[in-house]
Design a protein around this motif. Sequence first.
Motif, PDB file in Angstrom:
ATOM      1  N   ARG A 328       0.779  -1.247  -0.048  1.00 13.10           N
ATOM      2  CA  ARG A 328      -0.027  -0.070   0.214  1.00 13.10           C
ATOM      3  C   ARG A 328       0.858   1.280  -0.005  1.00 13.10           C
ATOM      4  O   ARG A 328       2.046   1.187   0.683  1.00 13.10           O
ATOM      5  CB  ARG A 328      -0.815  -0.106   1.294  1.00 13.10           C
ATOM      6  CG  ARG A 328      -2.067  -1.035   1.177  1.00 13.10           C
ATOM      7  CD  ARG A 328      -2.498  -1.505   2.716  1.00 13.10           C
ATOM      8  NE  ARG A 328      -3.146  -0.023   3.153  1.00 13.10           N
ATOM      9  CZ  ARG A 328      -4.626   0.442   3.367  1.00 13.10           C
ATOM     10  NH1 ARG A 328      -5.089  -0.694   3.029  1.00 13.10           N
ATOM     11  NH2 ARG A 328      -4.968   1.164   4.043  1.00 13.10           N
ATOM     12  N   ARG A 330       2.382   4.626   1.092  1.00 13.74           N
ATOM     13  CA  ARG A 330       2.367   5.206   2.411  1.00 13.74           C
ATOM     14  C   ARG A 330       2.246   6.742   2.464  1.00 13.74           C
ATOM     15  O   ARG A 330       3.094   7.329   1.841  1.00 13.74           O
ATOM     16  CB  ARG A 330       3.891   4.922   3.210  1.00 13.74           C
ATOM     17  CG  ARG A 330       3.866   3.583   3.852  1.00 13.74           C
ATOM     18  CD  ARG A 330       5.347   3.078   4.033  1.00 13.74           C
ATOM     19  NE  ARG A 330       6.015   4.034   5.086  1.00 13.74           N
ATOM     20  CZ  ARG A 330       5.989   3.652   6.496  1.00 13.74           C
ATOM     21  NH1 ARG A 330       5.264   2.492   6.947  1.00 13.74           N
ATOM     22  NH2 ARG A 330       6.478   4.406   7.336  1.00 13.74           N
ATOM     23  N   ARG A 342      -7.737  10.696   9.082  1.00 18.33           N
ATOM     24  CA  ARG A 342      -6.682   9.775   8.921  1.00 18.33           C
ATOM     25  C   ARG A 342      -7.536   8.527   8.453  1.00 18.33           C
ATOM     26  O   ARG A 342      -6.901   7.476   7.943  1.00 18.33           O
ATOM     27  CB  ARG A 342      -5.780   9.486  10.151  1.00 18.33           C
ATOM     28  CG  ARG A 342      -4.885  10.669  10.612  1.00 18.33           C
ATOM     29  CD  ARG A 342      -3.880  10.372  11.628  1.00 18.33           C
ATOM     30  NE  ARG A 342      -4.141  10.568  12.692  1.00 18.33           N
ATOM     31  CZ  ARG A 342      -4.440   9.745  13.871  1.00 18.33           C
ATOM     32  NH1 ARG A 342      -3.735   8.526  13.565  1.00 18.33           N
ATOM     33  NH2 ARG A 342      -4.778  10.016  15.024  1.00 18.33           N
ATOM     34  N   ILE A 343      -8.497   8.186   9.102  1.00 21.52           N
ATOM     35  CA  ILE A 343      -9.503   6.914   8.962  1.00 21.52           C
ATOM     36  C   ILE A 343      -9.883   6.842   7.270  1.00 21.52           C
ATOM     37  O   ILE A 343      -9.991   5.847   6.789  1.00 21.52           O
ATOM     38  CB  ILE A 343     -10.549   6.536   9.887  1.00 21.52           C
ATOM     39  CG1 ILE A 343      -9.936   6.248  11.172  1.00 21.52           C
ATOM     40  CG2 ILE A 343     -11.629   5.780   9.251  1.00 21.52           C
ATOM     41  CD1 ILE A 343     -11.021   6.120  12.271  1.00 21.52           C
ATOM     42  N   ARG A 346      -7.027   6.290   5.165  1.00 23.38           N
ATOM     43  CA  ARG A 346      -6.670   4.779   5.111  1.00 23.38           C
ATOM     44  C   ARG A 346      -7.546   3.926   4.353  1.00 23.38           C
ATOM     45  O   ARG A 346      -7.334   3.213   3.752  1.00 23.38           O
ATOM     46  CB  ARG A 346      -6.829   4.461   6.849  1.00 23.38           C
ATOM     47  CG  ARG A 346      -6.393   3.038   7.019  1.00 23.38           C
ATOM     48  CD  ARG A 346      -7.396   1.979   7.079  1.00 23.38           C
ATOM     49  NE  ARG A 346      -8.769   2.340   7.635  1.00 23.38           N
ATOM     50  CZ  ARG A 346      -8.933   1.971   8.670  1.00 23.38           C
ATOM     51  NH1 ARG A 346      -8.305   1.247   9.651  1.00 23.38           N
ATOM     52  NH2 ARG A 346     -10.319   2.170   9.208  1.00 23.38           N
ATOM     53  N   TRP A 350      -4.511   4.152   1.758  1.00 18.60           N
ATOM     54  CA  TRP A 350      -3.293   4.469   2.207  1.00 18.60           C
ATOM     55  C   TRP A 350      -2.883   3.956   3.435  1.00 18.60           C
ATOM     56  O   TRP A 350      -3.710   3.624   4.294  1.00 18.60           O
ATOM     57  CB  TRP A 350      -3.183   6.218   2.478  1.00 18.60           C
ATOM     58  CG  TRP A 350      -3.243   6.952   1.213  1.00 18.60           C
ATOM     59  CD1 TRP A 350      -4.558   7.641   0.790  1.00 18.60           C
ATOM     60  CD2 TRP A 350      -2.593   7.376   0.235  1.00 18.60           C
ATOM     61  NE1 TRP A 350      -4.564   8.365  -0.325  1.00 18.60           N
ATOM     62  CE2 TRP A 350      -3.306   8.136  -0.956  1.00 18.60           C
ATOM     63  CE3 TRP A 350      -1.067   7.153  -0.041  1.00 18.60           C
ATOM     64  CZ2 TRP A 350      -2.630   8.903  -1.897  1.00 18.60           C
ATOM     65  CZ3 TRP A 350      -0.849   7.632  -0.989  1.00 18.60           C
ATOM     66  CH2 TRP A 350      -1.408   8.457  -2.370  1.00 18.60           C
ATOM     67  N   THR A 351      -1.556   3.774   3.502  1.00 22.45           N
ATOM     68  CA  THR A 351      -1.069   3.509   5.040  1.00 22.45           C
ATOM     69  C   THR A 351      -0.596   4.867   5.493  1.00 22.45           C
ATOM     70  O   THR A 351       0.224   5.617   4.657  1.00 22.45           O
ATOM     71  CB  THR A 351       0.363   2.690   4.932  1.00 22.45           C
ATOM     72  OG1 THR A 351      -0.195   1.287   4.437  1.00 22.45           O
ATOM     73  CG2 THR A 351       0.740   2.661   6.342  1.00 22.45           C
ATOM     74  N   VAL A 352      -1.519   5.376   6.452  1.00 21.16           N
ATOM     75  CA  VAL A 352      -1.338   6.881   6.980  1.00 21.16           C
ATOM     76  C   VAL A 352      -0.433   6.763   8.034  1.00 21.16           C
ATOM     77  O   VAL A 352      -0.767   6.277   9.123  1.00 21.16           O
ATOM     78  CB  VAL A 352      -2.972   7.102   7.262  1.00 21.16           C
ATOM     79  CG1 VAL A 352      -2.583   8.580   7.947  1.00 21.16           C
ATOM     80  CG2 VAL A 352      -3.703   6.998   6.287  1.00 21.16           C
ATOM     81  N   VAL A 353       0.650   7.780   7.828  1.00 22.09           N
ATOM     82  CA  VAL A 353       1.895   7.843   8.823  1.00 22.09           C
ATOM     83  C   VAL A 353       1.829   9.301   9.313  1.00 22.09           C
ATOM     84  O   VAL A 353       1.970  10.085   8.587  1.00 22.09           O
ATOM     85  CB  VAL A 353       3.253   7.582   8.097  1.00 22.09           C
ATOM     86  CG1 VAL A 353       4.346   7.728   9.354  1.00 22.09           C
ATOM     87  CG2 VAL A 353       3.335   6.145   7.533  1.00 22.09           C
ATOM     88  N   ALA A 354       1.375   9.334  10.828  1.00 26.46           N
ATOM     89  CA  ALA A 354       1.212  10.554  11.301  1.00 26.46           C
ATOM     90  C   ALA A 354       2.609  11.320  11.786  1.00 26.46           C
ATOM     91  O   ALA A 354       3.012  10.765  12.565  1.00 26.46           O
ATOM     92  CB  ALA A 354       0.171  10.415  12.227  1.00 26.46           C
TER      93      ALA A 354
END
Lengths: 384, 384
Positions: A328, A330, A342-343, A346, A350-354
């Motif tokens: 996926r 990022r 973020r949800i 996602r 996406w892979t959501v990196v905060a």
Amino acid sequence: MTDTDTKALLPAGLRDLLPPAAAFEASVVDRLVSHFAGFGFERVKPPLIEFEENLLAGTGAATAMQTFRVMDPMSQRMLGLRADITIQVARIATTRLKNAPRPLRLSYAGQILRVRGSQLHPERQFSQCGIELIGVDSPAADAEVVVTVASALAALGITGLSVDLNLPTLVPAVCDALHLTAEQRAEARTALDQKDAAAVAALGGPASDILGALLKACGSADTALDALRALDLPPVAAAERDRLAQVLDRVRADLPDVGLTVDAVENRGFEYHTGVAFSLFAKGAPGELGRGGRYLAGQEAGSTQEPAVGVTLFVDKVLDVAPQPEARPRLFVPAGTPLADRIRLRDEGWTVVAGLEPVEDALAEARRLDCDHAMVEGAPRAVG
Amino acid sequence: MTDTDTKALLPAGLRDLLPPAAAFEASVVDRLVSHFAGFGFERVKPPLIEFEENLLAGTGAATAMQTFRVMDPMSQRMLGLRADITIQVARIATTRLKNAPRPLRLSYAGQILRVRGSQLHPERQFSQCGIELIGVDSPAADAEVVVTVASALAALGITGLSVDLNLPTLVPAVCDALHLTAEQRAEARTALDQKDAAAVAALGGPASDILGALLKACGSADTALDALRALDLPPVAAAERDRLAQVLDRVRADLPDVGLTVDAVENRGFEYHTGVAFSLFAKGAPGELGRGGRYLAGQEAGSTQEPAVGVTLFVDKVLDVAPQPEARPRLFVPAGTPLADRIRLRDEGWTVVAGLEPVEDALAEARRLDCDHAMVEGAPRAVG
């Protein structure tokens, strides 16, 4: 850290799966077990550890030398760390689920441990996954297990699949019919295990004729079966051969693209099998992906034994040939991005990196965190 | 088989998960780990067994009494069967992944074993699942872990979630500032652990005032925080309190529907934590679903320690409150139904149970096999 340091962290034969290997393994196991479930094989989960005598009963005896044992301070009895899951599933089938309707279809996935690795295969922890079909002794049951596991591997995207079918009961049936002595049987077994045609011929008498012909009847299923059919086998052996033919016909009908071979004299590792046995291969894989066959489930003493057929997949071998899913993408999102956003991202894939703190340059921070995109001015932008 | 027979099959505290429990557990773990992955927590898989000294190092010392040990015939060293996975993940983070960018987000799921169960909790094998955020010491990191795990539980359909936040470093900070003797600290700890206001008052001096006020400042987050803010805490303790407030603000912003409580003096089980710690609860669950907090990852000797925050879910507790997914309908199809047809029916949402031999009455056979439908004249018909 040097390689030596890293290796010294863990005992020989044990390893850490790191990203992304651990997730890949889990997803492959999940897809296999889901495939099995789709065809009625319901998952069971026996414990990692149980009374030694149950683990080593019946067909479990083969794992006695490979089983770690610990003393249980609660029961004051020896426990074994399972070196195989099949024996546990057979225990569940013949005890807790003995009143469930037959055929009973079960699946499992889990870890096993072995005391020693070999030089060639140093691993001591394995991920296993498989199915068992219990309570029916028929070619249809044999074929269902072969078809279910081969179609599960095909569904993973593995190509060039083939199944090598074996009949470890055939040679004993021939030896019985010919009234061979124990010594003659041992000689025949050694000669066949070594695929040594000269030694088979040296046995003399009708044994060398029939066993020599069986030895030659190996290879692609059609050729091998024609050769076996041409043989004038004693009645019990002939019945075994006819059963193999029925299994082959059924497998071929369902899986025309899977290669089928027959080796009627192969016996190594199949000593506990009571009928058709098989190994699974794939193009590009050096060894087998799994193996299975017909056996008797349940302990000889106590509960009644039941006919069963099953297969175990060696997950690490499957991983070697299963195509990796696309990773996926990022996406780095700045600190303070609300969970709801973020949800949503996602859910968009996406892979959501905060971020944890504000940064000057979101693209640079994304790059540092192995992200391929960063949220800039409210939209994902490629790191470039 | 009687219940006694069934129980005697396995040592106390170990059990078989049968259908449909085993599949439910696997699906819940898979959904949790997938949720974690969606927010950048990448899966690792350490082995079940490793050198005892690594398992019991640092925070792992707490599990020393609970760890099964075996002698490794290959290394001639003692191995431990893991009683916790967190320590393994910390080992991976600080060794194999020490050059990966920080913050490092990792997840895990697997089995652990314990030597003894208690009378109240006899289980000795547990399924654990969790996340670790390594390399950053900030309220944002603390909050991210709380938010990620609570939103994962909410995504399973668990309602009435609450998080109890604790600050096990607060009381020591107060005791340091007041220059309490070791004896006074021990008395204070006992009084607070027992929530014994009279004993706290009996400590005398400023300690009874501040610790008494902390003891009262428990309950819903807003009330507790107001009470904590009204206190004239020594500087280090005041900084701890402010940090807790920041974590709470962030969690509340992301999860307005999750109940938040504070107990600033709770310490049991949090001895290794170096900052905010927390437990997760759900309506209807008698105990906690998981717990986590801030700690130092890595062994004191050797590699450098790193700040970390993580959480572990007790999967069996999560299963007690997670809604069960609707079972797929089971369809009996007659013997000889081609694989292609069975795959099509499976893809339509059926669990497809194939007959092995022809039967007279497909509906009766379906009923016998716990199917709710049977394929009759080319279409699924309800068993009725």
